[in-house]
Design an enzyme around this catalytic site. Structure first.
Site, PDB file in Angstrom:
ATOM      1  N   ARG A  62     -55.772 -29.540  -5.516  1.00  0.00           N
ATOM      2  CA  ARG A  62     -55.835 -29.048  -6.900  1.00  0.00           C
ATOM      3  C   ARG A  62     -57.091 -29.599  -7.578  1.00  0.00           C
ATOM      4  NH1 ARG A  62     -56.041 -33.201  -9.306  1.00  0.00           N
ATOM      5  NH2 ARG A  62     -56.459 -32.123 -11.253  1.00  0.00           N
ATOM      6  N   GLY A  63     -57.365 -29.064  -8.786  1.00  0.00           N
ATOM      7  CA  GLY A  63     -58.605 -29.431  -9.488  1.00  0.00           C
ATOM      8  C   GLY A  63     -59.658 -28.399  -9.114  1.00  0.00           C
TER       9      GLY A  63
ATOM     10  N   ASP B 133     -61.977 -25.679 -16.133  1.00  0.00           N
ATOM     11  CA  ASP B 133     -61.759 -24.736 -15.022  1.00  0.00           C
ATOM     12  C   ASP B 133     -62.607 -23.491 -15.146  1.00  0.00           C
ATOM     13  OD1 ASP B 133     -59.249 -26.476 -14.931  1.00  0.00           O
ATOM     14  OD2 ASP B 133     -59.144 -25.286 -13.097  1.00  0.00           O
TER      15      ASP B 133
ATOM     16  N   LYS C 279     -56.780 -27.874 -18.549  1.00  0.00           N
ATOM     17  CA  LYS C 279     -55.342 -28.142 -18.477  1.00  0.00           C
ATOM     18  C   LYS C 279     -54.647 -28.009 -19.829  1.00  0.00           C
ATOM     19  CE  LYS C 279     -53.368 -28.716 -15.646  1.00  0.00           C
ATOM     20  NZ  LYS C 279     -52.632 -27.585 -15.070  1.00  0.00           N
TER      21      LYS C 279
ATOM     22  N   GLN D  58     -50.542 -34.967 -13.753  1.00  0.00           N
ATOM     23  CA  GLN D  58     -51.782 -35.325 -13.046  1.00  0.00           C
ATOM     24  C   GLN D  58     -52.444 -36.573 -13.635  1.00  0.00           C
ATOM     25  OE1 GLN D  58     -50.901 -32.298 -14.114  1.00  0.00           O
ATOM     26  NE2 GLN D  58     -51.853 -30.654 -12.954  1.00  0.00           N
TER      27      GLN D  58
HETATM   28  O1  MRU Z   1     -53.759 -27.540 -12.547  1.00  0.00           O
HETATM   29  P1  MRU Z   1     -54.819 -28.488 -12.081  1.00  0.00           P
HETATM   30  O2  MRU Z   1     -54.297 -29.851 -11.814  1.00  0.00           O
HETATM   31  O3  MRU Z   1     -55.613 -27.935 -10.923  1.00  0.00           O
HETATM   32  O4  MRU Z   1     -55.807 -28.587 -13.329  1.00  0.00           O
HETATM   33  C1  MRU Z   1     -56.952 -29.360 -13.232  1.00  0.00           C
HETATM   34  C2  MRU Z   1     -57.728 -29.463 -14.473  1.00  0.00           C
HETATM   35  O5  MRU Z   1     -57.366 -28.935 -15.497  1.00  0.00           O
HETATM   36  C3  MRU Z   1     -59.043 -30.171 -14.376  1.00  0.00           C
HETATM   37  O6  MRU Z   1     -59.376 -30.761 -15.601  1.00  0.00           O
HETATM   38  C4  MRU Z   1     -60.132 -29.152 -14.001  1.00  0.00           C
HETATM   39  O7  MRU Z   1     -59.739 -28.434 -12.879  1.00  0.00           O
HETATM   40  C5  MRU Z   1     -61.441 -29.789 -13.740  1.00  0.00           C
HETATM   41  S1  MRU Z   1     -61.466 -30.672 -12.195  1.00  0.00           S
HETATM   42  C6  MRU Z   1     -63.084 -30.791 -11.716  1.00  0.00           C
END
Ligand code: MRU
Length: 339
Positions: A51-52, A232, A243, A193
């Site tokens: 994830r991320g 994202d 997020k 997270q």
């Molecule tokens: O749902 P997730 O855990 O994948 O969300 C991640 C985030 O919101 C991060 O802040 C984003 O992906 C940036 S990571 C380089």
């Protein structure tokens, strides 16, 4: 990053397999897993073992390289489509699949090299974000002396970005320079997270931090010197998706006069999104809200909404920290398209 005696990236490629740290097991178990074909990669992304935004992008890049090795052009196209649909909000994913596919389609032998190039570039970008961003880690005048207090949300550290991170990279770099940094980690319901991953990363790096409930951000904001979050997807007008809960923090930061920074590689920029309203927001299963550790916490007759991301309008963002420099949201289009 170093974990114990070994150095790890959160996603890597070895022997035609996509290897990754299973992020659903942390902080109590450190487990490396493998995906042997695109269906297994898609499943790892959907279940958030990977994830991320940038880590998903890396998995997408390697997923295409692996598909070129396993099947014909139609197989690769099927893999590409399935990977791109696995999570809809992170722009890095399609950025990665398109880059590797278009560079390798006429010469599939090069696919792994192209995927490695893409992923190494992601890591380089994160390092540069850290170098630029560390200059912003300083006290607000009214906060007096002591550690610089940074508030972050979710996890945009090395787990989320292969190495270094986006929002955590400036913190790692400032800490390396000997700066006294303290991090408020907001827990990030419903997947936690912040509490499970960011706090683990910071503990692993020996950086002072404390976990706070998502709903405590306003309570602590007057004590915060700056907020840094990841992203994202970035729209042309500088609106960003990150997020769920990011928007609330941005509004509170503005009210308290606290600088609010978004740290993100320009791979998250989407020229097709004019504003944040064009960004697709992933809606996840209601069970993530209704159950905690497998146990239902709500009345059986209640349902839940579970958007995974929200959009923070450009007006709440002090600047976006990119690998190309620190950019005002209104300038992001120019920086991504022409420089
Ligand atoms: O749902 P997730 O855990 O994948 O969300 C991640 C985030 O919101 C991060 O802040 C984003 O992906 C940036 S990571 C380089």
């Amino acid at each position: 990053m170093r974990v114990g005696k070994k150095w790890y990236r959160s996603v890597w490629f070895s022997d035609n397999k996509i290897c990754f740290i299973d992020q659903t097991k942390l902080p109590f178990e450190f487990e490396v897993r493998e995906a042997k074909n695109y269906k297994e990669v898609v499943s790892a992304i959907k279940s958030m073992k990977i994830r991320g935004a940038s880590a998903i992008g890396a998995a997408g890049a390697y997923g295409i390289a692996q598909a070129f090795a396993l099947g014909d052009r139609n197989y690769v196209k099927r893999a590409k489509l399935a990977l791109e649909k696995s999570r809809p909000t992170a722009r890095d994913l399609t950025c990665a699949t398109n880059a590797v596919f278009s560079r390798a389609k006429n010469d599939p032998k090069n696919a792994v090299r192209e995927a490695e190039k893409f992923v190494n570039n992601t890591v380089e970008n994160c390092k540069k974000i850290g170098e630029y961003g560390k200059r912003l880690i300083r006290k607000r005048e009214k906060n007096g002396r002591g550690a610089v207090k940074v508030l972050t949300h979710c996890n945009a550290g090395w787990l989320a970005s292969v190495d270094w991170g986006t929002s955590l990279s400036p913190i790692y770099m400032a800490d390396k320079d000997g700066k006294n940094v303290f991090v408020y980690v907001s827990e990030t319901r419903p997947r936690m997270q912040g509490a499970k991953l960011t706090a683990w990363e910071l503990s692993n790096a020996g950086i002072k931090h404390e976990i706070i409930c998502d709903s405590a951000s306003a309570y602590f904001m007057s004590d915060v010197d700056l907020v840094i979050v990841g992203s994202d997807r970035i729209a042309r007008n500088g609106d960003i998706a990150n997020k769920i809960g990011t928007l609330e923090k941005a509004i509170v930061a503005k009210e308290y006069g606290v600088p609010f920074y978004v740290a993100s590689s320009t791979n998250s920029f989407d020229a097709k999104c004019r504003t944040g309203r064009d960004i697709p927001i992933e809606q996840r299963d209601e069970s993530e809200v209704l159950y905690v550790d497998g146990k239902r916490v709500a009345d059986p007759k209640s349902g839940a909404e579970n958007p995974a991301f929200d959009v923070t309008p450009a007006e709440f963002i002090t600047a976006i920290i990119t690998e190309k420099g620190i950019v005002k949201p209104k300038d992001i289009k120019r920086v991504c398209e022409y420089e």
